[in-house]
Every structure is written in C-alpha cells, then in structure tokens.
Design an enzyme around this catalytic site. Structure first.
Site, short mmCIF file in Angstrom:
data_model
loop_
_atom_site.label_atom_id
_atom_site.label_comp_id
_atom_site.label_asym_id
_atom_site.label_seq_id
_atom_site.Cartn_x
_atom_site.Cartn_y
_atom_site.Cartn_z
N ALA A 65 0.87 -1.18 0.00
CA ALA A 65 0.00 0.00 0.00
C ALA A 65 0.91 1.22 0.00
O ALA A 65 2.09 1.13 0.33
CB ALA A 65 -0.88 -0.02 1.24
N GLY A 110 0.59 -4.95 0.86
CA GLY A 110 -0.68 -4.94 0.14
C GLY A 110 -0.55 -5.49 -1.28
O GLY A 110 -1.52 -6.02 -1.83
N GLU A 113 -0.86 -9.06 -0.91
CA GLU A 113 -2.26 -9.36 -0.58
C GLU A 113 -3.13 -9.33 -1.83
O GLU A 113 -4.05 -10.14 -1.98
CB GLU A 113 -2.76 -8.35 0.47
CG GLU A 113 -2.06 -8.57 1.81
CD GLU A 113 -2.37 -7.50 2.84
OE1 GLU A 113 -2.07 -6.31 2.56
OE2 GLU A 113 -2.90 -7.83 3.91
N GLU A 133 4.81 -5.35 7.01
CA GLU A 133 4.05 -4.34 7.74
C GLU A 133 4.56 -4.11 9.17
O GLU A 133 4.53 -2.99 9.66
CB GLU A 133 2.55 -4.73 7.79
CG GLU A 133 1.82 -4.58 6.47
CD GLU A 133 1.89 -5.80 5.57
OE1 GLU A 133 2.72 -6.70 5.82
OE2 GLU A 133 1.11 -5.86 4.61
N1 CO8 Z 1 4.59 3.07 -0.75
C1 CO8 Z 1 4.98 4.24 -1.30
N2 CO8 Z 1 6.11 4.39 -2.03
C2 CO8 Z 1 6.88 3.30 -2.21
C3 CO8 Z 1 6.54 2.04 -1.65
C4 CO8 Z 1 5.33 1.96 -0.90
N3 CO8 Z 1 4.89 0.79 -0.38
N4 CO8 Z 1 7.53 1.16 -1.95
C5 CO8 Z 1 8.42 1.84 -2.69
N5 CO8 Z 1 8.05 3.13 -2.83
C6 CO8 Z 1 8.75 4.20 -3.54
C7 CO8 Z 1 9.98 4.67 -2.77
O1 CO8 Z 1 9.61 5.58 -1.78
C8 CO8 Z 1 10.81 5.28 -3.90
O2 CO8 Z 1 10.29 6.55 -4.20
P1 CO8 Z 1 11.31 7.80 -4.44
O3 CO8 Z 1 12.10 7.40 -5.64
O4 CO8 Z 1 10.38 8.94 -4.68
O5 CO8 Z 1 12.14 7.91 -3.20
C9 CO8 Z 1 10.51 4.38 -5.09
O6 CO8 Z 1 9.30 3.69 -4.77
C10 CO8 Z 1 11.58 3.33 -5.33
O7 CO8 Z 1 11.77 2.63 -4.13
P2 CO8 Z 1 13.21 2.42 -3.45
O8 CO8 Z 1 14.13 3.54 -3.83
O9 CO8 Z 1 12.99 2.18 -1.99
O10 CO8 Z 1 13.69 1.10 -4.19
P3 CO8 Z 1 14.71 0.01 -3.64
O11 CO8 Z 1 14.99 -0.90 -4.79
O12 CO8 Z 1 15.85 0.65 -2.95
O13 CO8 Z 1 13.88 -0.81 -2.52
C11 CO8 Z 1 11.96 -1.98 -1.65
C12 CO8 Z 1 12.78 -1.59 -2.92
C13 CO8 Z 1 12.78 -2.93 -0.80
C14 CO8 Z 1 10.71 -2.68 -2.17
C15 CO8 Z 1 11.60 -0.69 -0.86
O14 CO8 Z 1 11.05 0.27 -1.76
C16 CO8 Z 1 10.62 -0.92 0.23
O15 CO8 Z 1 10.97 -1.44 1.28
N6 CO8 Z 1 9.33 -0.52 0.03
C17 CO8 Z 1 8.31 -0.60 1.02
C18 CO8 Z 1 7.83 -2.01 1.19
C19 CO8 Z 1 6.77 -2.10 2.27
O16 CO8 Z 1 7.01 -1.83 3.43
N7 CO8 Z 1 5.56 -2.49 1.88
C20 CO8 Z 1 4.44 -2.62 2.78
C21 CO8 Z 1 3.68 -1.34 2.86
S1 CO8 Z 1 2.41 -1.39 4.11
C22 CO8 Z 1 1.16 -2.24 3.40
O17 CO8 Z 1 1.23 -2.68 2.29
C23 CO8 Z 1 -0.06 -2.43 4.24
C24 CO8 Z 1 -1.19 -2.98 3.39
C25 CO8 Z 1 -2.48 -2.90 4.08
C26 CO8 Z 1 -2.92 -1.52 4.32
C27 CO8 Z 1 -4.27 -1.53 4.87
C28 CO8 Z 1 -4.75 -0.19 5.32
C29 CO8 Z 1 -4.28 0.28 6.62
#
Ligand code: CO8
Length: 258
Positions: A65, A110, A113, A133
C-alpha cells in the site's frame, strides 16, 4: 484510468498496475479503479473470459500500500481503508472469471495481498515476496493474516508475518505461495497459456469451481453443501449438454457459457 493500463486481447483482459516510479504502490485511487474495472468490465462483459494482473516496469508487481498516503491516518481512517481494500480484494477473489497474478518483481505488503486475492499466482525468478508491515508498526490490512495461512499454513505464515522476512521466488514456490516460477521473459507467455487452457473449459463450470473453493473459507458457509448445489445446477446448462455429447461422440466440445 490514471493508475491502470488495460489491454483486451483474445478474451483476456490484462490489467497493469501503473505507478512504476513508486514500485506500483497501491494508493486508494488505484484500488478504486481496480474495483471499477471488475464491476464494470470483468463481471458483466461476456467477451472477457480471463484476467491477468501484473505490474509495470521490471522491478515490482506492487511494493505494498502507498506508505506516503496513509502515513498521517488515524485509527478510524486506517480501519476504513482496510475495509475498502477488503471490498476490492473480495471482488477479485469472487470473480467468476479466472484471475492470474503475473508477479514480475517485488510482491510486498498490500501488493502480495492483491496477488493472494487472485486465483492463481505465477512468478518470475526475479520476484520477491513478503509482508513487511510490522517494520512500520502495522499489521497487514488487506487480508494477509487470513489468505497467507490459507495458502502456506499457519506456522510459516506466522513466521513471514512476524519476521517481515523477504523470500525469493523458489522459496515461494516451495511454500505453495505461488503456483509456478519461470524466467522473466517466459512470465507472460506462461500466464497466457494457463489462462487459455482454463478458458477452453466450460465457463460456468469454472465459475462454479471458484464459488465452491471460496466457500470453504467463508464463515457461515458449508462448502460441501455449496458443492452439491453447484453440481446440480451444472446439469441445467447448455455447456453440460455440449460437453457430455462431445465426449460421447469423441469430439471436442464447444462451450458457450450458457
Ligand atoms: N509506498 C509508497 N512508495 C513506495 C513504496 C510503498 N509501499 N515502496 C516503494 N516506494 C517508492 C519509494 O519511496 C521510492 O520513491 P522515491 O524514488 O520517490 O524515493 C521508489 O518507490 C523506489 O523505491 P526504493 O528507492 O525504496 O527502491 P529500492 O529498490 O531501494 O527498494 C523496496 C525496494 C525494498 C521494495 C523498498 O522500496 C521498500 O521497502 N518498500 C516498502 C515495502 C513495504 O514496506 N511495503 C508494505 C507497505 S504497508 C502495506 O502494504 C499495508 C497494506 C495494508 C494496508 C491496509 C490499510 C491500513
């Protein structure tokens, strides 16, 4: 559509999550577009007989998400977001047409999911899976606490959910999280070929299989009873007559979904 690319070809609708700059993170607007596509196209349109969901770019299916979007939410807003997401993902899971996730990269939070709400998951060797998460002080809100144990069993699901571990495609295959793993350039041809195989069968029978399997996991439903009803109802279809007569005449059946 601002966040989805749609392409319809030979009865298959391919939905591409299209926010590559944010690794296809699922914001609220994207999910609402996804719901609209299923409600207004997949369910009612007879020409669509199978669906593929994939991610744009070569890095991610969906990395979760949109963290930036929900970072300022309070509990009430969080619960509402979760309920809305369940509504979207249940619509996908209950789709009468087969839905396959073509997982081309990160399938996290998400995003994973969403993949688990699809009927079948096929991954490229580059795919990575996890429910991170708890790293954010959260739990999954789009169904992973339920669908992950359904797919891989309680012990491994708890391990992935509590460690926030990221696993590779071969491990996801071993655990049963995905159905098949292929090289990246084989991903879409493999998914299309599996969908074509399913689409060559009787469409109403496919829809009934989905209904009955889902019934096992739905509280208050008796899956065995559902199977008896759906089995019986199959006899009243033209496809049943077409399938059985073709078998007896040693011919290939032509199903019309009637
Ligand atoms: N949300 C928003 N932006 C994201 C997300 C995300 N989940 N994942 C990546 N991005 C963005 C980064 O911020 C970055 O943006 P910018 O270039 O503007 O800084 C761009 O995508 C590229 O990402 P990275 O530079 O981080 O790329 P890397 O190759 O270094 O890393 C990863 C890749 C490991 C996937 C890393 O991006 C990461 O850890 N992302 C987050 C993963 C995460 O924690 N996902 C779970 C999110 S919570 C969730 O899904 C809950 C679902 C249920 C919600 C229900 C409602 C409450």
């Amino acid at each position: 559509m601002n966040y989805l690319l749609l392409e319809e070809k030979d009865g298959i609708l391919t939905i591409t999550l299209n926010r590559p700059e944010a690794l296809n993170a699922l914001n609220i607007a994207l999910l609402s577009e996804l719901k609209k596509v299923f409600d207004q196209q997949v369910y009612p349109d007879k020409n669509i007989r199978g669906v593929i969901i994939t991610g744009s770019g070569n890095k991610a299916f969906a990395a979760g998400a949109d963290i930036a979007e929900f970072a300022g939410f309070d509990g009430e807003e969080g619960e509402a977001m979760s309920r809305d997401g369940h509504w979207v993902f249940n619509t996908i899971e209950q789709s009468p047409k087969p839905v396959i996730a073509a997982i081309n990269g990160f399938s996290l939070g998400g995003g994973n999911e969403l993949a688990m709400a699809c009927h079948i998951r096929i991954a490229s060797t580059k795919a990575r899976f996890g429910q991170p998460e708890v790293n954010l002080g959260l739990i999954p809100g789009y169904g992973a606490t339920q669908r992950l144990p359904q797919l891989i069993g309680k012990g491994k699901a708890l391990e992935l959910l509590m460690t926030a571990g990221i696993i590779k495609a071969d491990e996801a295959l071993r655990l049963g999280l995905v159905n098949q793993v292929v090289e990246p350039d084989e991903l879409m041809p493999t998914v299309v070929s599996m969908l074509q195989k399913i689409m060559s069968k009787a469409p109403l029978a496919i829809a009934r299989v989905i209904t009955c399997v889902n019934a096992f996991y739905e509280s208050g439903k008796d899956g065995f009873d559902e199977e008896c009803q759906q089995f019986g109802a199959s006899f009243d279809t033209r496809d049943f007559k077409a399938g059985t007569s073709a078998f007896l005449l040693k011919k290939q059946a032509e199903f019309k979904g009637e």
